[in-house]
Scaffold this active site. Structure first.
Site, PDB file in Angstrom:
ATOM      1  N   ASN A   9       1.284  -3.131   4.967  1.00  0.00           N
ATOM      2  CA  ASN A   9       1.746  -4.334   4.261  1.00  0.00           C
ATOM      3  C   ASN A   9       0.918  -5.523   4.761  1.00  0.00           C
ATOM      4  O   ASN A   9       1.102  -5.965   5.887  1.00  0.00           O
ATOM      5  CB  ASN A   9       3.241  -4.527   4.564  1.00  0.00           C
ATOM      6  CG  ASN A   9       3.789  -5.831   4.016  1.00  0.00           C
ATOM      7  OD1 ASN A   9       3.124  -6.506   3.218  1.00  0.00           O
ATOM      8  ND2 ASN A   9       4.992  -6.177   4.434  1.00  0.00           N
ATOM      9  N   LYS A  11       0.963  -8.516   3.731  1.00  0.00           N
ATOM     10  CA  LYS A  11       1.697  -9.787   3.639  1.00  0.00           C
ATOM     11  C   LYS A  11       0.806 -10.873   3.017  1.00  0.00           C
ATOM     12  O   LYS A  11      -0.044 -10.557   2.178  1.00  0.00           O
ATOM     13  CB  LYS A  11       2.246 -10.178   5.011  1.00  0.00           C
ATOM     14  CG  LYS A  11       3.034  -9.029   5.645  1.00  0.00           C
ATOM     15  CD  LYS A  11       3.835  -9.418   6.840  1.00  0.00           C
ATOM     16  CE  LYS A  11       4.536  -8.200   7.414  1.00  0.00           C
ATOM     17  NZ  LYS A  11       5.425  -8.513   8.514  1.00  0.00           N
ATOM     18  N   HIS A  97      12.195  -6.247   1.616  1.00  0.00           N
ATOM     19  CA  HIS A  97      11.541  -6.485   2.908  1.00  0.00           C
ATOM     20  C   HIS A  97      12.259  -7.625   3.629  1.00  0.00           C
ATOM     21  O   HIS A  97      12.720  -8.582   2.995  1.00  0.00           O
ATOM     22  CB  HIS A  97      10.059  -6.840   2.703  1.00  0.00           C
ATOM     23  CG  HIS A  97       9.328  -6.917   3.995  1.00  0.00           C
ATOM     24  ND1 HIS A  97       9.360  -8.041   4.790  1.00  0.00           N
ATOM     25  CD2 HIS A  97       8.604  -5.993   4.675  1.00  0.00           C
ATOM     26  CE1 HIS A  97       8.667  -7.805   5.894  1.00  0.00           C
ATOM     27  NE2 HIS A  97       8.192  -6.566   5.844  1.00  0.00           N
ATOM     28  N   GLU A  99      11.345 -10.141   5.228  1.00  0.00           N
ATOM     29  CA  GLU A  99      10.884 -11.517   4.988  1.00  0.00           C
ATOM     30  C   GLU A  99      11.389 -12.034   3.643  1.00  0.00           C
ATOM     31  O   GLU A  99      11.640 -13.225   3.485  1.00  0.00           O
ATOM     32  CB  GLU A  99       9.355 -11.578   5.099  1.00  0.00           C
ATOM     33  CG  GLU A  99       8.930 -11.526   6.558  1.00  0.00           C
ATOM     34  CD  GLU A  99       7.660 -10.736   6.824  1.00  0.00           C
ATOM     35  OE1 GLU A  99       6.834 -10.583   5.914  1.00  0.00           O
ATOM     36  OE2 GLU A  99       7.507 -10.268   7.976  1.00  0.00           O
ATOM     37  N   GLU A 169      13.532  -1.078   9.100  1.00  0.00           N
ATOM     38  CA  GLU A 169      12.744  -2.109   9.772  1.00  0.00           C
ATOM     39  C   GLU A 169      13.694  -3.069  10.482  1.00  0.00           C
ATOM     40  O   GLU A 169      14.175  -4.041   9.860  1.00  0.00           O
ATOM     41  CB  GLU A 169      11.911  -2.875   8.749  1.00  0.00           C
ATOM     42  CG  GLU A 169      10.891  -2.009   8.042  1.00  0.00           C
ATOM     43  CD  GLU A 169       9.686  -2.840   7.610  1.00  0.00           C
ATOM     44  OE1 GLU A 169       8.575  -2.506   8.032  1.00  0.00           O
ATOM     45  OE2 GLU A 169       9.870  -3.826   6.892  1.00  0.00           O
ATOM     46  N   GLY A 175       6.878  -8.222  13.586  1.00  0.00           N
ATOM     47  CA  GLY A 175       5.955  -9.292  13.959  1.00  0.00           C
ATOM     48  C   GLY A 175       6.233  -9.898  15.324  1.00  0.00           C
ATOM     49  O   GLY A 175       5.699 -10.942  15.670  1.00  0.00           O
ATOM     50  N   SER A 215       6.376  -3.841  14.361  1.00  0.00           N
ATOM     51  CA  SER A 215       5.408  -3.808  15.458  1.00  0.00           C
ATOM     52  C   SER A 215       4.865  -2.406  15.754  1.00  0.00           C
ATOM     53  O   SER A 215       4.710  -2.025  16.913  1.00  0.00           O
ATOM     54  CB  SER A 215       6.004  -4.438  16.723  1.00  0.00           C
ATOM     55  OG  SER A 215       6.301  -5.803  16.491  1.00  0.00           O
TER      56      SER A 215
HETATM   57  P1  PGA Z   1       4.721  -5.784  11.759  1.00  0.00           P
HETATM   58  O1  PGA Z   1       5.373  -5.875  10.289  1.00  0.00           O
HETATM   59  O2  PGA Z   1       4.094  -4.422  11.871  1.00  0.00           O
HETATM   60  O3  PGA Z   1       3.724  -6.898  11.806  1.00  0.00           O
HETATM   61  O4  PGA Z   1       5.850  -5.955  12.725  1.00  0.00           O
HETATM   62  C1  PGA Z   1       6.037  -4.783   9.736  1.00  0.00           C
HETATM   63  C2  PGA Z   1       6.561  -5.122   8.375  1.00  0.00           C
HETATM   64  O5  PGA Z   1       6.907  -6.284   8.136  1.00  0.00           O
HETATM   65  O6  PGA Z   1       6.642  -4.264   7.479  1.00  0.00           O
END
Ligand code: PGA
Length: 253
Positions: A9, A11, A97, A99, A169, A175, A215
């Site tokens: 992803n 983003k 997701h 976010e 997740e 992140g 992460s």
């Molecule tokens: P990240 O994001 O690997 O940067 O923690 C994962 C995600 O948002 O799917």
């Protein structure tokens, strides 16, 4: 046997040059896993989707969108529909997701409309679920996962749900550099699989892929993916570095 799945992803990152460059490098790594023992997909920003398609055209890497709107077409300024994504060749779309839930404010009801519209539009949705840190601390992880899964899949029968990939997740791991331990991931994935068996049937629950996200890095991907119910990973930050993403793909083989 569930085929491992590694999804990147991107983003709101990359530009027209770096997205093509990244896609080309991923295409060359994925041609090494030509036995097709792992599914690989990338989720670039909308505006780079077609450039990325071109760069990936000779590879097995699928392309997905990070979001879309549940209506098919019409007066919805700024939005993009499942039909449009399908039209340009997208296979997958992310739904729910964290976010979009916690930054943009999407509700379970909106996410359910998107999952439903994705399936009717011929896309394969990846439904993301996961708890906030305070919810984990208050021992509410399973409650949150249950609510998000049941509401996200509301009104869909087993046949439709077989098009869905689930992604666990935990929000506190996205992140942040904090990763769920392989045991925490396995526990949550096992819980989701049992929930799906209860909601639908054992066979569907056995076949559905459940990815872990939060992460994921080259040095923790293998131990996460060797858990029985972790069928792959949804990678954010590390999917922007071709070398890191390649190590993660190889860890899935
Ligand atoms: P990240 O994001 O690997 O940067 O923690 C994962 C995600 O948002 O799917």
């Amino acid at each position: 046997m569930r085929k491992p799945f590694v999804a990147g992803n991107w983003k709101m990152n990359t530009d027209s040059h770096t997205s093509v460059n990244l896609a080309e490098k991923i295409a060359s790594v994925s041609s090494e896993t030509a036995d097709q023992s792992v599914s690989v997909a990338v989720f670039p920003p909308f505006v780079y989707l077609q450039m990325v398609f071109k760069a990936l055209s000779v590879s097995n890497v699928a392309v997905g969108a990070q979001d879309f709107y549940f209506e098919q077409n019409g007066a919805f300024t700024g939005e993009i529909s499942a039909l449009m994504l399908k039209d340009i060749g997208c296979t997958y779309v992310l739904c729910g997701h964290s976010e979009r839930r916690h930054v943009i404010g999407e509700t379970d009801e909106l996410i359910n409309k998107k999952v439903t519209a994705a399936i009717s539009g011929g896309l394969l949705p990846i439904l993301c679920v996961g708890e906030l840190l305070e919810e984990r601390k208050a021992d509410k992880t399973n409650e949150v996962i249950t609510r998000q899964t049941k509401k996200g899949l509301a009104g869909l029968n087993a046949e439709k749900v077989s098009a869905v990939t689930m992604a666990y997740e935990p929000v506190w791991a996205i992140g942040t550099g904090l990763t769920a331990t392989p045991q925490q991931a396995q526990e949550a994935h096992d819980f989701i699989r049992k929930l799906l068996a209860e909601m639908y049937d054992a066979q569907l629950a056995e076949e559905i892929r459940i990815l872990y996200g939060g992460s994921v890095k080259p040095d923790n991907a293998a131990e996460l993916m060797c858990q029985q119910d972790v069928d792959g990973v949804l990678v954010g930050g590390a999917s922007l570095k071709a070398d890191d993403f390649s190590v993660i793909i190889r860890a899935a083989v």
